[in-house]
Design a protein around this motif. Structure first.
Motif, PDB file in Angstrom:
ATOM      1  N   ALA A  39       0.831  -1.210   0.000  1.00 38.17           N
ATOM      2  CA  ALA A  39       0.000   0.000   0.000  1.00 38.17           C
ATOM      3  C   ALA A  39       0.865   1.260   0.000  1.00 38.17           C
ATOM      4  N   GLU A  40       1.940   1.252   0.774  1.00 39.29           N
ATOM      5  CA  GLU A  40       2.811   2.418   0.806  1.00 39.29           C
ATOM      6  C   GLU A  40       3.540   2.593  -0.526  1.00 39.29           C
ATOM      7  N   ALA A  41       3.950   1.490  -1.150  1.00 40.10           N
ATOM      8  CA  ALA A  41       4.617   1.567  -2.451  1.00 40.10           C
ATOM      9  C   ALA A  41       3.677   2.178  -3.496  1.00 40.10           C
ATOM     10  N   VAL A  42       2.429   1.747  -3.508  1.00 43.83           N
ATOM     11  CA  VAL A  42       1.442   2.286  -4.450  1.00 43.83           C
ATOM     12  C   VAL A  42       1.208   3.774  -4.173  1.00 43.83           C
ATOM     13  N   ARG A  43       1.063   4.138  -2.912  1.00 42.30           N
ATOM     14  CA  ARG A  43       0.838   5.539  -2.546  1.00 42.30           C
ATOM     15  C   ARG A  43       1.997   6.415  -3.005  1.00 42.30           C
ATOM     16  N   LYS A  44       3.219   5.959  -2.793  1.00 40.16           N
ATOM     17  CA  LYS A  44       4.392   6.745  -3.191  1.00 40.16           C
ATOM     18  C   LYS A  44       4.426   6.980  -4.693  1.00 40.16           C
ATOM     19  N   VAL A  45       4.108   5.952  -5.482  1.00 40.13           N
ATOM     20  CA  VAL A  45       4.126   6.119  -6.939  1.00 40.13           C
ATOM     21  C   VAL A  45       2.983   7.032  -7.377  1.00 40.13           C
ATOM     22  N   ARG A  46       1.799   6.871  -6.805  1.00 39.52           N
ATOM     23  CA  ARG A  46       0.682   7.763  -7.153  1.00 39.52           C
ATOM     24  C   ARG A  46       1.016   9.225  -6.845  1.00 39.52           C
ATOM     25  N   GLU A  47       1.711   9.467  -5.738  1.00 46.87           N
ATOM     26  CA  GLU A  47       2.073  10.832  -5.357  1.00 46.87           C
ATOM     27  C   GLU A  47       3.053  11.468  -6.342  1.00 46.87           C
ATOM     28  N   MET A  48       3.771  10.657  -7.111  1.00 49.70           N
ATOM     29  CA  MET A  48       4.689  11.190  -8.120  1.00 49.70           C
ATOM     30  C   MET A  48       3.941  11.856  -9.265  1.00 49.70           C
ATOM     31  N   ASN A  49       2.656  11.466  -9.434  1.00 54.04           N
ATOM     32  CA  ASN A  49       1.786  12.085 -10.437  1.00 54.04           C
ATOM     33  C   ASN A  49       2.423  12.069 -11.832  1.00 54.04           C
ATOM     34  N   LEU A  50       2.932  10.906 -12.243  1.00 54.36           N
ATOM     35  CA  LEU A  50       3.625  10.764 -13.517  1.00 54.36           C
ATOM     36  C   LEU A  50       2.649  10.631 -14.674  1.00 54.36           C
ATOM     37  N   ALA A  51       3.038  11.136 -15.827  1.00 51.21           N
ATOM     38  CA  ALA A  51       2.182  11.110 -17.016  1.00 51.21           C
ATOM     39  C   ALA A  51       2.467   9.876 -17.864  1.00 51.21           C
ATOM     40  N   CYS A  52       2.652   8.730 -17.213  1.00 54.21           N
ATOM     41  CA  CYS A  52       2.889   7.480 -17.938  1.00 54.21           C
ATOM     42  C   CYS A  52       2.325   6.332 -17.107  1.00 54.21           C
ATOM     43  N   VAL A  53       2.184   5.179 -17.740  1.00 50.84           N
ATOM     44  CA  VAL A  53       1.774   3.979 -17.021  1.00 50.84           C
ATOM     45  C   VAL A  53       2.970   3.499 -16.206  1.00 50.84           C
ATOM     46  N   CYS A  54       2.726   3.110 -14.965  1.00 54.09           N
ATOM     47  CA  CYS A  54       3.791   2.624 -14.090  1.00 54.09           C
ATOM     48  C   CYS A  54       3.416   1.240 -13.559  1.00 54.09           C
ATOM     49  N   GLU A  55       4.425   0.445 -13.288  1.00 56.45           N
ATOM     50  CA  GLU A  55       4.222  -0.843 -12.635  1.00 56.45           C
ATOM     51  C   GLU A  55       5.132  -0.912 -11.422  1.00 56.45           C
ATOM     52  N   ILE A  56       4.620  -1.536 -10.356  1.00 57.26           N
ATOM     53  CA  ILE A  56       5.387  -1.767  -9.144  1.00 57.26           C
ATOM     54  C   ILE A  56       5.529  -3.280  -8.991  1.00 57.26           C
ATOM     55  N   TRP A  57       6.767  -3.724  -8.822  1.00 57.81           N
ATOM     56  CA  TRP A  57       7.050  -5.150  -8.686  1.00 57.81           C
ATOM     57  C   TRP A  57       7.781  -5.426  -7.381  1.00 57.81           C
ATOM     58  N   ASP A  58       7.428  -6.533  -6.755  1.00 58.82           N
ATOM     59  CA  ASP A  58       8.148  -7.081  -5.607  1.00 58.82           C
ATOM     60  C   ASP A  58       8.733  -8.406  -6.091  1.00 58.82           C
ATOM     61  N   ARG A  59       9.999  -8.390  -6.434  1.00 60.32           N
ATOM     62  CA  ARG A  59      10.677  -9.524  -7.084  1.00 60.32           C
ATOM     63  C   ARG A  59       9.916  -9.899  -8.350  1.00 60.32           C
ATOM     64  N   ASN A  60       9.320 -11.093  -8.398  1.00 61.39           N
ATOM     65  CA  ASN A  60       8.601 -11.510  -9.616  1.00 61.39           C
ATOM     66  C   ASN A  60       7.084 -11.371  -9.484  1.00 61.39           C
ATOM     67  N   ARG A  61       6.622 -10.596  -8.498  1.00 62.70           N
ATOM     68  CA  ARG A  61       5.184 -10.400  -8.248  1.00 62.70           C
ATOM     69  C   ARG A  61       4.781  -8.979  -8.619  1.00 62.70           C
TER      70      ARG A  61
END
Length: 75
Positions: A39-61
């Motif tokens: 949840a914190e990883a997702v929140r941090k990326v959302r707060e970056m407000n980037l104009a592209c699609v992003c993916e968050i990975w934990d190893r191979n998940r």
């Protein structure tokens, strides 16, 4: 939920990979992201407000795929 990792007496946050994807869905850049849990990883990326699609990975998940925020409609 992912817990913290013990490393020689210290406690380290789990490391996630944050990928920015281009218009063709290929990786355009990648960074490490430290967060206590998914949840914190997702929140941090959302707060970056980037104009592209992003993916968050934990190893191979895949933790989350985040679409760019919608542009406001012109007035």
């Amino acid at each position: 939920m992912i817990g913290s990792v013990s490393t020689g007496g210290r406690t380290a946050l789990p490391s996630y990979r944050h990928y920015r994807l281009d218009g063709a869905g290929s990786i355009s850049s990648a960074d490490w992201l430290e967060a206590a849990d998914d949840a914190e990883a997702v929140r941090k990326v959302r707060e970056m407000n980037l104009a592209c699609v992003c993916e968050i990975w934990d190893r191979n998940r895949l933790v989350a795929r985040i679409d760019p925020p919608e542009a406001p409609e012109p007035s």
